[in-house]
Motif scaffolding. Structure first.
Motif, PDB file in Angstrom:
ATOM      1  N   ALA A   1       9.593  65.323  11.352  1.00 13.73           N
ATOM      2  CA  ALA A   1      10.657  64.442  11.832  1.00 13.73           C
ATOM      3  C   ALA A   1      10.911  63.312  10.836  1.00 13.73           C
ATOM      4  O   ALA A   1      12.067  62.965  10.567  1.00 13.73           O
ATOM      5  CB  ALA A   1      10.294  63.875  13.205  1.00 13.73           C
TER       6      ALA A   1
ATOM      7  N   MET B   1      11.750  61.398  17.203  1.00 11.58           N
ATOM      8  CA  MET B   1      11.562  62.463  18.179  1.00 11.58           C
ATOM      9  C   MET B   1      10.554  62.083  19.255  1.00 11.58           C
ATOM     10  O   MET B   1       9.675  61.254  19.041  1.00 11.58           O
ATOM     11  CB  MET B   1      11.012  63.719  17.485  1.00 11.58           C
ATOM     12  CG  MET B   1      11.880  64.294  16.413  1.00 11.58           C
ATOM     13  SD  MET B   1      13.239  65.180  17.157  1.00 11.58           S
ATOM     14  CE  MET B   1      13.799  66.132  15.786  1.00 11.58           C
TER      15      MET B   1
ATOM     16  N   ALA C   1      12.952  56.659  19.318  1.00 10.10           N
ATOM     17  CA  ALA C   1      13.352  57.912  19.978  1.00 10.10           C
ATOM     18  C   ALA C   1      13.988  57.596  21.331  1.00 10.10           C
ATOM     19  O   ALA C   1      13.575  56.662  22.024  1.00 10.10           O
ATOM     20  CB  ALA C   1      12.150  58.830  20.156  1.00 10.10           C
TER      21      ALA C   1
ATOM     22  N   SER D   1      14.925  61.663  25.882  1.00 11.98           N
ATOM     23  CA  SER D   1      14.259  62.785  25.221  1.00 11.98           C
ATOM     24  C   SER D   1      12.821  62.991  25.702  1.00 11.98           C
ATOM     25  O   SER D   1      12.233  64.042  25.450  1.00 11.98           O
ATOM     26  CB  SER D   1      14.269  62.585  23.701  1.00 11.98           C
ATOM     27  OG  SER D   1      15.594  62.729  23.219  1.00 11.98           O
TER      28      SER D   1
ATOM     29  N   VAL E   1      10.126  69.538  21.616  1.00 14.48           N
ATOM     30  CA  VAL E   1      10.591  68.417  20.809  1.00 14.48           C
ATOM     31  C   VAL E   1      12.039  68.105  21.171  1.00 14.48           C
ATOM     32  O   VAL E   1      12.854  69.016  21.338  1.00 14.48           O
ATOM     33  CB  VAL E   1      10.484  68.758  19.304  1.00 14.48           C
ATOM     34  CG1 VAL E   1      11.071  67.658  18.459  1.00 14.48           C
ATOM     35  CG2 VAL E   1       9.038  69.014  18.919  1.00 14.48           C
TER      36      VAL E   1
ATOM     37  N   ASP F   1      15.422  69.727  16.163  1.00 17.28           N
ATOM     38  CA  ASP F   1      14.391  69.867  17.206  1.00 17.28           C
ATOM     39  C   ASP F   1      13.575  71.127  16.969  1.00 17.28           C
ATOM     40  O   ASP F   1      12.338  71.107  17.039  1.00 17.28           O
ATOM     41  CB  ASP F   1      15.030  69.927  18.595  1.00 17.28           C
ATOM     42  CG  ASP F   1      15.623  68.610  19.063  1.00 17.28           C
ATOM     43  OD1 ASP F   1      15.535  67.592  18.340  1.00 17.28           O
ATOM     44  OD2 ASP F   1      16.185  68.601  20.182  1.00 17.28           O
TER      45      ASP F   1
END
Length: 144
Positions: A19, A26, A46, A50, A113, A121
């Motif tokens: 990432a 992430m 992030a 998510s 992810v 992702d």
């Protein structure tokens, strides 16, 4: 066999490094073979939304033994798994969830992810899963 905490941490660290390489933030979740959260990491910056998505991608992948992107292809209108995302208290059927398979070909968990494009992702999840094992189960008639 469940993914060990050591392997979960290795997967998260490899995913986090990918990432960073992709210049994105992430949320990274690792679940055991029963779909229970084993380890979680939220990078600074992030998205809060998510958190849930990463965990659901990991659970979806382990529940069905395949990458979430594969499930997404099968769950399109007219597909054999159409509507599956409404089961199991909500699933995620787009890329970013990948099984973690041990050296004996047994699924020991999965990584999920979320936080960027589905392509990113998937790449970040793949980096994590492949660090600790294979990413696909041995051939089986119902898997594509």
């Amino acid at each position: 066999m469940h993914v060990t905490i050591e392997d979960a941490h290795k997967a998260i660290e490899a995913a986090r490094a990918k990432a960073v390489e992709l210049d994105t933030q992430m949320c990274i979740a690792v679940v055991d073979s029963g779909g229970n959260l084993k380890a979680f990491y939220r990078m600074d910056g992030a998205w809060v939304g998510s958190i849930d998505i990463a965990q659901k991608k990991a659970k979806t992948s382990v529940f069905f033994g395949m990458m979430t992107g594969q499930i997404g292809q099968l769950s399109q209108p007219g597909g054999p798994l159409f509507g599956i995302e409404h089961s199991n208290e909500g699933l995620i059927t787009f890329p970013g969830g990948i099984p973690i398979v041990d050296q004996d070909g047994e699924m020991s968990g999965a990584i999920g992810v979320s936080g960027s494009s589905v392509e990113n992702d998937h790449a970040v999840a793949l980096a994590g899963a492949s660090t600790v094992g294979a990413t696909e189960l041995p051939a089986h008639p119902w898997r594509t």
